[in-house]
Structures are given as structure tokens and as C-alpha cells.
Scaffold this active site. Structure first.
Site, short mmCIF file in Angstrom:
data_model
loop_
_atom_site.label_atom_id
_atom_site.label_comp_id
_atom_site.label_asym_id
_atom_site.label_seq_id
_atom_site.Cartn_x
_atom_site.Cartn_y
_atom_site.Cartn_z
N HIS A 68 0.77 -1.37 -0.06
CA HIS A 68 -0.31 0.07 0.02
C HIS A 68 0.85 1.18 -0.12
O HIS A 68 0.35 2.53 -0.39
CB HIS A 68 -0.96 -0.02 1.22
CG HIS A 68 -2.23 -0.78 1.09
ND1 HIS A 68 -3.19 -0.26 0.74
CD2 HIS A 68 -2.35 -2.07 0.96
CE1 HIS A 68 -4.34 -1.20 0.58
NE2 HIS A 68 -3.74 -2.45 0.71
N ASP A 69 2.02 1.29 0.73
CA ASP A 69 2.70 2.36 0.71
C ASP A 69 3.75 2.74 -0.87
O ASP A 69 3.57 3.57 -1.41
CB ASP A 69 3.84 2.63 1.71
CG ASP A 69 4.51 3.59 2.08
OD1 ASP A 69 4.08 5.03 1.89
OD2 ASP A 69 5.98 3.63 1.63
N VAL A 72 1.87 3.32 -4.17
CA VAL A 72 1.36 4.81 -4.69
C VAL A 72 2.46 5.75 -4.81
O VAL A 72 2.77 6.46 -3.90
CB VAL A 72 0.30 5.13 -3.54
CG1 VAL A 72 -0.41 6.00 -3.95
CG2 VAL A 72 -0.73 3.86 -3.36
N SER A 78 4.59 7.56 3.08
CA SER A 78 3.17 8.23 3.39
C SER A 78 2.18 7.81 3.85
O SER A 78 1.18 8.33 4.69
CB SER A 78 3.00 8.95 1.79
OG SER A 78 2.64 7.82 1.09
N PRO A 164 -4.02 -1.04 -7.92
CA PRO A 164 -5.21 -2.11 -8.48
C PRO A 164 -6.07 -2.60 -7.50
O PRO A 164 -5.82 -2.87 -6.28
CB PRO A 164 -4.06 -3.14 -9.11
CG PRO A 164 -2.81 -3.09 -8.09
CD PRO A 164 -2.65 -1.58 -7.65
N HIS A 194 -1.85 -13.47 -0.65
CA HIS A 194 -3.10 -13.72 -0.22
C HIS A 194 -2.94 -15.16 0.44
O HIS A 194 -4.14 -15.71 0.76
CB HIS A 194 -3.97 -13.69 -1.30
CG HIS A 194 -4.31 -12.47 -1.96
ND1 HIS A 194 -5.19 -12.07 -3.12
CD2 HIS A 194 -3.99 -11.38 -1.44
CE1 HIS A 194 -5.15 -10.83 -3.39
NE2 HIS A 194 -4.54 -10.36 -2.32
N SER A 195 -1.88 -15.91 0.41
CA SER A 195 -1.89 -17.29 1.17
C SER A 195 -2.11 -17.09 2.57
O SER A 195 -2.20 -17.91 3.31
CB SER A 195 -0.37 -17.59 0.81
OG SER A 195 -0.06 -18.96 1.85
N ASP A 244 -6.65 -18.89 3.43
CA ASP A 244 -6.01 -20.16 3.03
C ASP A 244 -6.58 -20.79 4.41
O ASP A 244 -5.98 -20.80 5.40
CB ASP A 244 -4.60 -20.22 2.75
CG ASP A 244 -4.12 -21.59 2.84
OD1 ASP A 244 -5.00 -22.50 2.70
OD2 ASP A 244 -2.95 -21.81 2.47
#
Length: 327
Positions: A68-69, A72, A78, A164, A194-195, A244
Site C-alpha cells: 500500500h505504501d 502509490v 506516506s 489496483p 493472499h496465502s 487459506d
């Protein structure tokens, strides 16, 4: 005299090479704090271990922080800034829903400040805590460069242009990653994050209500419905499904086997396993954890070096949630 001239010439060549190397690496180098704060990385590592022992879910947060950092526009911490009267925090946008544990970054910062006041940036702490969090989850140790400085403003107003979304088409996802230099196998590997962790029901209900998405594995649906019983989840209620169910606390390639079996929770997971551009890499990572870790490590390194502030740009914050001018 000739030897002195040769030494002088060699020195010029050496420092020129170092300068070119630093420029190629965006001003980042390995072990940046070896002279100014030699214990920095050890302190961060020990704090991550201690906090993970007390609060297991911190590791998911640190891994998500990097994404997320750094995605962007700049890897400059930030994300950690609080809102002010003039500026909305990235942490408070809808896209940051479910993110937490920012206070533990401050805990790490305080420990580093006790050893070396005003030396180590929050941006480097964010990246290194993510690296060490990956190890805590059973993932690979990834050598990462340091030397980032902290930004002074939130990027909440441009977040949607860069980050995204889990409902985006795979073409958009691949394009967004390509914009920062991450290729298709790198995208597939990074989504392997996402595991671990969990997905909040607000991001899943569109696949369950008013009708169940027929592309979901029928054997997985009852569990999802049990965890997400409401078509409009209460945002204050912590309702979620583990990404998972087999190894929820381990970063491994089980994720790829799950999505090939139509057990991916979000649309992006399903698309990853079905899109002709990504499916070959999903299959390869499902078969080889070594390959997954190799591509994951490479992609994390690229992500962590996205347009950092270095040199005289930015600042070294005293507190990670506030720009220095606000002290």
C-alpha cells in the site's frame, strides 16, 4: 609520483562507479546505516520478532504496508501519516479498509530512536519490518536496500490512480504492476501474499449475494456463507474469511493450489488462475515453492525500490505518523 597519480585516478574511477551504482539503484544501497546506526536492522528484526510473538497478525500488516505504501507513487512512508485539517490520510481511505497495527511501526521507530536519534527513516522501517514479517510467516529472507527518506504529505488523492483493486480486470492489474517494473510472474508471485491473512466480508459478498458465483468451488461456499451471513456486512463487525484454511499463518504456495481449485476468495484470485497470461505461472508456482519464493523475492525488491526519496529529498520523521513540521 607516478604511483600517486595512479592512486588518484583509481580513486576517481572508484567513486564514479559508486555514484553511478547509487544512481541506478535510486540512491538505495545495502546496509545503508552501517556507519550511522549499525544496530538498526538488528533492532528492527528483534522488534518484529517480539511483536509477532505477542500479536501474530502483525506480520500480515507489515507485508500489506509495503504494497500500500510503495505502490502509490513513492516508497516514502506516506501511508503512515495521520490526517490533518488540510490532508486526508491514506490510512482512512476505503482502499485501506482493514489495515491496522500502525502503532507497532511506531513501537519499532521508538526502539530505533533510542539507539540512533534522527537517523533511520520510517520508510526504511516500514520496508524492513515487512521483510522481517515475511520471514516470520515462513517466507524467504529478502535482501533489501535502504537509504529511503520520508515524505511529508499523504497521497490519498492519487491512490486510486495507482493501486489496483481486487475487482479490476487482469489487464488493468498487469498494467498497474508493469508501470512500476513488475512483470507477469512477479504479479502472480506478489498476489501469493493472499496465502496468509484474511479477506473481509465486504470484499466477498458480491460473490455470494444475491446469488452465489457459479465459478466458486461448491465445497467452499458453505464456509464462506457461514463466515459472511449478511449481504450487507456491518462495517464495524470484524467479519472475514481466512485466505487459506489449510495454512492460514504460513506464506506458501498452497494459495496457488487453492485458486486452481476455484477456492480463490476475490475476483482477482479467480482471474489469476484462469487468465491465459497468468495461469501458466500459477501452475508453475503451485508445483514449486522455490520458484514462488524466487519470483516473490524479486518482485518485493522491485516494489520496495519504487521511486524512493533519497539524498536531500524528504526528511527523517521524529514520529512516523506526523511530518516533522507538525511537532
Amino acid at each position: 609520483m607516478a604511483s600517486k597519480h595512479l592512486f588518484f585516478f583509481a580513486s576517481i574511477l572508484f567513486f564514479s562507479a559508486v555514484s553511478v551504482l547509487a544512481e541506478e539503484n535510486h540512491g538505495l544501497v545495502m546496509d545503508y546505516y552501517k556507519d550511522t546506526c549499525p544496530q538498526a536492522e538488528d533492532i528492527i528484526r528483534e522488534q518484529v520478532k517480539l511483536l509477532y510473538k505477542r500479536h501474530k497478525n502483525t506480520a500480515f500488516s507489515w507485508l500489506r504496508n509495503i504494497f500500500h505504501d510503495c505502490f502509490v507513487e513513492s516508497c516514502d512512508a506516506s501511508l503512515l501519516l495521520d490526517s490533518t485539517r488540510r490532508m486526508l490520510s491514506e490510512k482512512e481511505t476505503d482502499r485501506s479498509f482493514g489495515m491496522r497495527n500502525f502503532r507497532y511501526i511506531e513501537t519499532i521507530k521508538e526502539a530505533v530512536e533510542r539507539e540512533c536519534p534522527g537517523v533511520v527513516s520510517c520508510a526504511d522501517i516500514l520496508v524492513l519490518s515487512g521483510r522481517d514479517g515475511i520471514v516470520a510467516l515462513g517466507g524467504p529472507h529478502i535482501p533489501l536496500k535502504t537509504g529511503r527518506r520520508d515524505g511529508r504529505k499523504s497521497r490519498a488523492d492519487i491512490l486510486e490512480q495507482h493501486l489496483p483493486d481486487h475487482n479490476e480486470s487482469m489487464s488493468v492489474v498487469l498494467e498497474r504492476f508493469a508501470n512500476i517494473g513488475i512483470n507477469t510472474p512477479g504479479v502472480v508471485a506478489l498476489l501469493g501474499s493472499h496465502s496468509v491473512g484474511r479477506t473481509h466480508c465486504v470484499k466477498l459478498v458480491h460473490r455470494l449475494y444475491p446469488e452465489v458465483d457459479p465459478q466458486l468451488n461448491p465445497s467452499h461456499v458453505p464456509h464462506m456463507l457461514k463466515k459472511c451471513p449478511d449481504p450487507i456486512p456491518d462495517p464495524k463487525a470484524v467479519q472475514y474469511v481466512r485466505n487459506d484454511r489449510g495454512t492460514p499463518m504460513i506464506l506458501d504456495n498452497n494459495y496457488y493450489r487453492n485458486i486452481l481449485d476455484n477456492k480463490g476468495l476475490m475476483l482477482v484470485d479467480h482471474q489469476l488462475a484462469t487468465d491465459k497470461r497468468t495461469k501458466p505461472y500459477v501452475k508453475k508456482m503451485a508445483k514449486s515453492q522455490d520458484y514462488f519464493f524466487k519470483e516473490f523475492s524479486r518482485a518485493i525488491a522491485i516494489l520496495s525500490e519504487n521511486n524512493p526519496l533519497t539524498g536531500t529529498k524528504g526528511e527523517i520523521r521524529k514520529q512516523c505518523n506526523l511530518a516533522n513540521k507538525l511537532h
